[in-house]
Write a protein that holds these residues in place. Structure first.
Motif, short mmCIF file in Angstrom:
data_model
loop_
_atom_site.label_atom_id
_atom_site.label_comp_id
_atom_site.label_asym_id
_atom_site.label_seq_id
_atom_site.Cartn_x
_atom_site.Cartn_y
_atom_site.Cartn_z
N HIS A 190 -10.23 3.82 -9.11
CA HIS A 190 -9.80 2.63 -8.55
C HIS A 190 -10.62 1.58 -9.83
O HIS A 190 -10.00 0.40 -9.87
N ARG A 202 -5.96 6.05 8.80
CA ARG A 202 -5.78 5.63 7.36
C ARG A 202 -4.90 4.60 6.99
O ARG A 202 -5.01 3.44 6.35
N ARG A 211 -6.38 -3.89 5.25
CA ARG A 211 -6.94 -4.33 3.94
C ARG A 211 -5.84 -5.20 3.34
O ARG A 211 -6.28 -6.26 2.66
N ASP A 250 -2.80 4.08 -2.90
CA ASP A 250 -4.02 3.47 -2.43
C ASP A 250 -4.79 4.45 -1.55
O ASP A 250 -5.81 4.34 -1.58
N ASP A 251 -4.27 5.30 -1.13
CA ASP A 251 -5.03 6.52 -0.34
C ASP A 251 -4.25 7.82 -0.43
O ASP A 251 -2.75 7.83 -0.71
N TRP A 265 -13.30 -0.29 1.48
CA TRP A 265 -12.38 0.55 1.93
C TRP A 265 -12.48 0.53 3.51
O TRP A 265 -11.71 0.78 4.34
N PRO A 287 0.79 -1.18 -0.07
CA PRO A 287 0.00 0.04 -0.11
C PRO A 287 0.83 1.18 0.15
O PRO A 287 1.91 1.18 0.66
N THR A 346 -5.11 -2.57 -2.54
CA THR A 346 -6.50 -1.93 -2.49
C THR A 346 -7.32 -2.55 -3.69
O THR A 346 -8.50 -2.88 -3.54
N GLU A 347 -6.64 -2.71 -4.97
CA GLU A 347 -7.59 -3.34 -6.06
C GLU A 347 -7.97 -4.53 -5.81
O GLU A 347 -8.88 -5.01 -6.16
N ARG A 388 -8.47 -6.08 -2.84
CA ARG A 388 -9.64 -5.87 -1.98
C ARG A 388 -10.86 -5.63 -2.43
O ARG A 388 -12.14 -5.85 -2.26
N LEU A 440 -5.46 0.92 5.66
CA LEU A 440 -4.51 0.16 4.64
C LEU A 440 -3.79 -1.29 4.97
O LEU A 440 -3.75 -2.14 4.15
#
Length: 234
Positions: free
Chosen positions: A203, A115, A122, A100-101, A188, A78, A162-163, A165, A119
């Protein structure tokens, strides 16, 4: 990457970096800090961290470019970007490059830690804990929950945490029209806001580029006008 979570901090502002490093170490994280993007890229390959915090403005280049290079080197950890910019395009650009964020400076420590934990949760949490199966099937794709990867035949798709998840969440709700708010909450883990809903759009576009055979004409991740998105249950 065993033991306590390790974080690579790429930030050129000594005061910000020192303060953030102290906070993170007090929370039990191992932190490696560098001021330069090139050094960060090298460290990320030599000593892979669990998560990368990357500032947008660095003395040897743009954080956006280094984010893209990290992904090009197949680093899937991440990436949380720090930006002093308020413009929406800067945030979207970071996501487009593979982040990712993001957190906008000046930021509250509580928000950043929240946050960051989300991350890590996840990316390294027990993604399969709510299902009895360790695999999900989407058309010709296999989602391996135990190893956190997606396969098309013998080829592994290079998804970020992230993708991955997001794809898992869509797959577990295949056939259902999901609002962006539902996707944010489900994939998220936090409540919706207008700018966060735009994050979903970015995303989804990136995910389509990796899982669709023809991204410009998607057959798996479909747009539901006025609602959000739906994963085809082909």
């Amino acid at each position: 990457m065993q033991g306590p979570h390790t974080i690579l901090l790429i930030e050129d502002d000594t005061a910000v970096a020192t303060s953030l490093k102290e906070v993170l170490e007090a929370e039990g994280y191992g932190v490696t800090w560098t001021k330069y993007g090139r050094d960060g890229l090298r460290l990320a390959q030599e000593q892979p961290p669990h998560l990368i915090i990357l500032d947008v403005r660095l003395p040897d280049g743009s954080g956006f470019d280094f984010c893209r290079q990290l992904r090009q080197h197949k680093l899937r950890q991440p990436i949380l970007m720090l930006t002093a910019q308020q413009e929406e395009m800067d945030k979207v650009l970071g996501l487009e490059m593979g982040a990712d964020d993001y957190v906008t400076k000046p930021f509250g420590v509580r928000e950043l830690l929240s946050r960051l934990r989300a991350l890590l949760r996840r990316a390294y949490g027990e993604l399969a804990s709510s299902t009895n199966s360790n695999r999900l099937f989407v058309a010709d794709l296999v989602i391996d929950l135990d190893r956190s990867l997606v396969l098309r035949g013998q080829t592994q798709l290079e998804l970020t945490p992230t993708e991955f998840r997001l794809f898992v969440y869509l797959a577990r709700n295949a056939g259902q029209a999901l609002t962006r708010s539902q996707i944010l909450q489900g994939a998220w883990g936090y409540d919706t806001a207008v700018e966060d809903e735009r994050t979903v759009n970015v995303h989804i576009r990136r995910l389509r580029e990796k899982v669709e055979l023809t991204p410009s004409q998607p057959t798996l991740i479909l747009t539901v006008p006025g609602v959000g998105y739906r994963l085809s249950n082909l």
